[in-house]
Design a protein around this motif. Sequence first.
Motif, PDB file in Angstrom:
ATOM      1  N   ASP A 115     -55.726  12.150  -2.294  1.00  0.00           N
ATOM      2  CA  ASP A 115     -54.436  11.483  -2.473  1.00  0.00           C
ATOM      3  C   ASP A 115     -53.956  11.637  -3.912  1.00  0.00           C
ATOM      4  O   ASP A 115     -52.752  11.710  -4.175  1.00  0.00           O
ATOM      5  CB  ASP A 115     -54.551  10.000  -2.125  1.00  0.00           C
ATOM      6  N   VAL A 116     -54.879  11.626  -4.840  1.00  0.00           N
ATOM      7  CA  VAL A 116     -54.586  11.902  -6.245  1.00  0.00           C
ATOM      8  C   VAL A 116     -55.560  12.980  -6.696  1.00  0.00           C
ATOM      9  O   VAL A 116     -56.750  12.892  -6.423  1.00  0.00           O
ATOM     10  CB  VAL A 116     -54.747  10.641  -7.134  1.00  0.00           C
ATOM     11  N   ASP A 117     -55.053  13.981  -7.382  1.00  0.00           N
ATOM     12  CA  ASP A 117     -55.880  15.136  -7.757  1.00  0.00           C
ATOM     13  C   ASP A 117     -55.225  15.772  -8.978  1.00  0.00           C
ATOM     14  O   ASP A 117     -54.422  16.692  -8.853  1.00  0.00           O
ATOM     15  CB  ASP A 117     -55.935  16.101  -6.568  1.00  0.00           C
ATOM     16  N   GLU A 118     -55.522  15.245 -10.181  1.00  0.00           N
ATOM     17  CA  GLU A 118     -54.792  15.723 -11.341  1.00  0.00           C
ATOM     18  C   GLU A 118     -55.473  15.357 -12.659  1.00  0.00           C
ATOM     19  O   GLU A 118     -56.382  14.517 -12.694  1.00  0.00           O
ATOM     20  CB  GLU A 118     -53.375  15.139 -11.347  1.00  0.00           C
TER      21      GLU A 118
ATOM     22  N   ASP B 208     -64.744  18.130 -16.391  1.00  0.00           N
ATOM     23  CA  ASP B 208     -65.491  17.896 -15.149  1.00  0.00           C
ATOM     24  C   ASP B 208     -64.580  17.852 -13.925  1.00  0.00           C
ATOM     25  O   ASP B 208     -65.038  17.538 -12.820  1.00  0.00           O
ATOM     26  CB  ASP B 208     -66.266  16.572 -15.241  1.00  0.00           C
ATOM     27  N   TYR B 209     -63.314  18.163 -14.113  1.00  0.00           N
ATOM     28  CA  TYR B 209     -62.305  18.054 -13.053  1.00  0.00           C
ATOM     29  C   TYR B 209     -62.711  18.797 -11.777  1.00  0.00           C
ATOM     30  O   TYR B 209     -62.827  18.208 -10.694  1.00  0.00           O
ATOM     31  CB  TYR B 209     -60.982  18.585 -13.604  1.00  0.00           C
ATOM     32  N   ASN B 210     -62.944  20.094 -11.888  1.00  0.00           N
ATOM     33  CA  ASN B 210     -63.294  20.881 -10.704  1.00  0.00           C
ATOM     34  C   ASN B 210     -64.662  20.497 -10.144  1.00  0.00           C
ATOM     35  O   ASN B 210     -64.859  20.481  -8.920  1.00  0.00           O
ATOM     36  CB  ASN B 210     -63.274  22.376 -11.038  1.00  0.00           C
ATOM     37  N   ASN B 211     -65.609  20.177 -11.027  1.00  0.00           N
ATOM     38  CA  ASN B 211     -66.949  19.813 -10.564  1.00  0.00           C
ATOM     39  C   ASN B 211     -66.942  18.506  -9.766  1.00  0.00           C
ATOM     40  O   ASN B 211     -67.700  18.354  -8.801  1.00  0.00           O
ATOM     41  CB  ASN B 211     -67.902  19.688 -11.756  1.00  0.00           C
TER      42      ASN B 211
ATOM     43  N   ALA C  12     -70.009   8.526  -2.486  1.00  0.00           N
ATOM     44  CA  ALA C  12     -69.352   9.342  -3.507  1.00  0.00           C
ATOM     45  C   ALA C  12     -70.226   9.449  -4.752  1.00  0.00           C
ATOM     46  O   ALA C  12     -70.359  10.522  -5.345  1.00  0.00           O
ATOM     47  CB  ALA C  12     -67.990   8.745  -3.861  1.00  0.00           C
ATOM     48  N   LEU C  13     -70.853   8.333  -5.122  1.00  0.00           N
ATOM     49  CA  LEU C  13     -71.743   8.338  -6.279  1.00  0.00           C
ATOM     50  C   LEU C  13     -72.949   9.242  -6.027  1.00  0.00           C
ATOM     51  O   LEU C  13     -73.374   9.998  -6.908  1.00  0.00           O
ATOM     52  CB  LEU C  13     -72.198   6.910  -6.598  1.00  0.00           C
ATOM     53  N   ASP C  14     -73.488   9.182  -4.801  1.00  0.00           N
ATOM     54  CA  ASP C  14     -74.607  10.060  -4.437  1.00  0.00           C
ATOM     55  C   ASP C  14     -74.212  11.534  -4.566  1.00  0.00           C
ATOM     56  O   ASP C  14     -75.001  12.363  -5.042  1.00  0.00           O
ATOM     57  CB  ASP C  14     -75.059   9.780  -3.000  1.00  0.00           C
ATOM     58  N   ALA C  15     -72.988  11.847  -4.137  1.00  0.00           N
ATOM     59  CA  ALA C  15     -72.519  13.230  -4.205  1.00  0.00           C
ATOM     60  C   ALA C  15     -72.447  13.705  -5.656  1.00  0.00           C
ATOM     61  O   ALA C  15     -72.835  14.839  -5.964  1.00  0.00           O
ATOM     62  CB  ALA C  15     -71.147  13.350  -3.546  1.00  0.00           C
ATOM     63  N   LEU C  16     -71.992  12.844  -6.530  1.00  0.00           N
ATOM     64  CA  LEU C  16     -71.909  13.201  -7.949  1.00  0.00           C
ATOM     65  C   LEU C  16     -73.303  13.412  -8.538  1.00  0.00           C
ATOM     66  O   LEU C  16     -73.542  14.389  -9.268  1.00  0.00           O
ATOM     67  CB  LEU C  16     -71.171  12.112  -8.727  1.00  0.00           C
ATOM     68  N   ILE C  17     -74.225  12.507  -8.197  1.00  0.00           N
ATOM     69  CA  ILE C  17     -75.589  12.603  -8.723  1.00  0.00           C
ATOM     70  C   ILE C  17     -76.273  13.867  -8.208  1.00  0.00           C
ATOM     71  O   ILE C  17     -76.926  14.595  -8.967  1.00  0.00           O
ATOM     72  CB  ILE C  17     -76.403  11.355  -8.336  1.00  0.00           C
ATOM     73  N   GLU C  18     -76.120  14.140  -6.911  1.00  0.00           N
ATOM     74  CA  GLU C  18     -76.767  15.303  -6.313  1.00  0.00           C
ATOM     75  C   GLU C  18     -76.265  16.620  -6.917  1.00  0.00           C
ATOM     76  O   GLU C  18     -76.987  17.618  -6.958  1.00  0.00           O
ATOM     77  CB  GLU C  18     -76.525  15.313  -4.797  1.00  0.00           C
ATOM     78  N   ASN C  19     -75.040  16.605  -7.387  1.00  0.00           N
ATOM     79  CA  ASN C  19     -74.459  17.811  -7.965  1.00  0.00           C
ATOM     80  C   ASN C  19     -74.449  17.780  -9.493  1.00  0.00           C
ATOM     81  O   ASN C  19     -73.821  18.636 -10.123  1.00  0.00           O
ATOM     82  CB  ASN C  19     -73.031  17.998  -7.445  1.00  0.00           C
ATOM     83  N   ALA C  20     -75.163  16.796 -10.061  1.00  0.00           N
ATOM     84  CA  ALA C  20     -75.313  16.680 -11.521  1.00  0.00           C
ATOM     85  C   ALA C  20     -73.960  16.637 -12.233  1.00  0.00           C
ATOM     86  O   ALA C  20     -73.737  17.317 -13.240  1.00  0.00           O
ATOM     87  CB  ALA C  20     -76.163  17.823 -12.059  1.00  0.00           C
ATOM     88  N   VAL C  21     -73.054  15.834 -11.678  1.00  0.00           N
ATOM     89  CA  VAL C  21     -71.720  15.695 -12.249  1.00  0.00           C
ATOM     90  C   VAL C  21     -71.556  14.296 -12.832  1.00  0.00           C
ATOM     91  O   VAL C  21     -71.857  13.298 -12.173  1.00  0.00           O
ATOM     92  CB  VAL C  21     -70.631  15.939 -11.186  1.00  0.00           C
TER      93      VAL C  21
ATOM     94  N   VAL D 216     -59.328  11.709  -9.489  1.00  0.00           N
ATOM     95  CA  VAL D 216     -59.220  12.052  -8.067  1.00  0.00           C
ATOM     96  C   VAL D 216     -59.342  10.774  -7.253  1.00  0.00           C
ATOM     97  O   VAL D 216     -60.059   9.844  -7.630  1.00  0.00           O
ATOM     98  CB  VAL D 216     -60.295  13.071  -7.612  1.00  0.00           C
ATOM     99  N   GLN D 217     -58.611  10.728  -6.173  1.00  0.00           N
ATOM    100  CA  GLN D 217     -58.641   9.555  -5.290  1.00  0.00           C
ATOM    101  C   GLN D 217     -58.585  10.044  -3.848  1.00  0.00           C
ATOM    102  O   GLN D 217     -57.825  10.957  -3.524  1.00  0.00           O
ATOM    103  CB  GLN D 217     -57.441   8.658  -5.603  1.00  0.00           C
ATOM    104  N   PHE D 218     -59.390   9.466  -2.996  1.00  0.00           N
ATOM    105  CA  PHE D 218     -59.506   9.971  -1.629  1.00  0.00           C
ATOM    106  C   PHE D 218     -60.081   8.891  -0.715  1.00  0.00           C
ATOM    107  O   PHE D 218     -60.605   7.875  -1.173  1.00  0.00           O
ATOM    108  CB  PHE D 218     -60.435  11.197  -1.603  1.00  0.00           C
ATOM    109  N   LYS D 219     -60.009   9.152   0.575  1.00  0.00           N
ATOM    110  CA  LYS D 219     -60.628   8.291   1.586  1.00  0.00           C
ATOM    111  C   LYS D 219     -61.622   9.119   2.395  1.00  0.00           C
ATOM    112  O   LYS D 219     -61.528  10.341   2.447  1.00  0.00           O
ATOM    113  CB  LYS D 219     -59.562   7.702   2.515  1.00  0.00           C
ATOM    114  N   GLY D 220     -62.558   8.437   3.033  1.00  0.00           N
ATOM    115  CA  GLY D 220     -63.511   9.140   3.892  1.00  0.00           C
ATOM    116  C   GLY D 220     -64.949   8.994   3.466  1.00  0.00           C
ATOM    117  O   GLY D 220     -65.861   9.321   4.236  1.00  0.00           O
ATOM    118  N   LEU D 221     -65.180   8.508   2.250  1.00  0.00           N
ATOM    119  CA  LEU D 221     -66.525   8.235   1.763  1.00  0.00           C
ATOM    120  C   LEU D 221     -66.559   6.839   1.161  1.00  0.00           C
ATOM    121  O   LEU D 221     -65.567   6.370   0.616  1.00  0.00           O
ATOM    122  CB  LEU D 221     -66.948   9.238   0.685  1.00  0.00           C
ATOM    123  N   SER D 222     -67.708   6.206   1.249  1.00  0.00           N
ATOM    124  CA  SER D 222     -67.885   4.939   0.548  1.00  0.00           C
ATOM    125  C   SER D 222     -68.111   5.239  -0.931  1.00  0.00           C
ATOM    126  O   SER D 222     -68.421   6.377  -1.314  1.00  0.00           O
ATOM    127  CB  SER D 222     -69.079   4.174   1.110  1.00  0.00           C
ATOM    128  N   GLU D 223     -67.993   4.213  -1.745  1.00  0.00           N
ATOM    129  CA  GLU D 223     -68.250   4.395  -3.174  1.00  0.00           C
ATOM    130  C   GLU D 223     -69.682   4.854  -3.407  1.00  0.00           C
ATOM    131  O   GLU D 223     -69.950   5.709  -4.262  1.00  0.00           O
ATOM    132  CB  GLU D 223     -67.984   3.082  -3.904  1.00  0.00           C
TER     133      GLU D 223
END
Length: 247
Positions: free
Chosen positions: A195-198, A177-180, A147-156, A137-144
């Motif tokens: 921008d990329v989601d696959e 882990d695609y959907n998570n 984004a890392l915090d979001a993954l950690i908070e959701n145990a992904v 996945v690739q996107f804009k709107g969050l810093s790296e």
Amino acid sequence: MGRAHEVRAASMAATAAKKTKLYSFYGKEIYQAAKTGGPDPDANLSLRAIINKAKKDQVPSHVINNAIDKVKNGAGEDYKELQFEGFGPGGSTLIVKCLTDNTNRTISQVRPAFTKAKSKLGAEGSVSYLYNVKAVVQFKGLSEEDALDALIENAVDAEDITTLEDGSVKIVGEPTDYNNIKLAIQSKLPDVDFDVDEIQTTPTETVELEGADMELFERLMNLLNDAEDVDQVYHNVANYDDGSEEE
């Protein structure tokens, strides 16, 4: 009218065929997602993601709506995922993915394509081990960092997270882990536009073909791309031009 007209007509026909194939692909994918998780995109993350991809690929709204309406109206279609693995000329390898409601018909399209191009189908697993399959996945709107915090908070878990030159963040993970991964990012950025989601399938090593080998490979690709039930073809030929940049 001359040669120029013939070339133009052939190009227009090829473009129309690609669009028809694309619309058919998304129609089946949207139908299957709606049938599996429900026809409401707000309640079905997979369906919403496929619809967003279809819109980015300029699929008309009537194609999307017709696929969803089939589910709402109780249509009995049932699609099955099929994967074929094969060997082409000059050390080339291919993975052919299909979503079909008729396995015999699909086999009757794929097998002759390999035969006519002096190539051969392999057993399950004979080629796929030479490819990496990853969720990207690739996107804009969050810093790296965010984004890392979001993954950690959701145990992904993610295998890699990178900030690209244009400021977008790219996350690579396992297909499971695609959907998570997407849900974790949406928890921080609800209106994120990926921008990329696959799920990407890429070869671990590539080959380059020339002469007769390239002619046979091009014939094989053309036959597979013309097959109604073939949705995606992955290969390891680095110098093959599929003509997508010409459109």
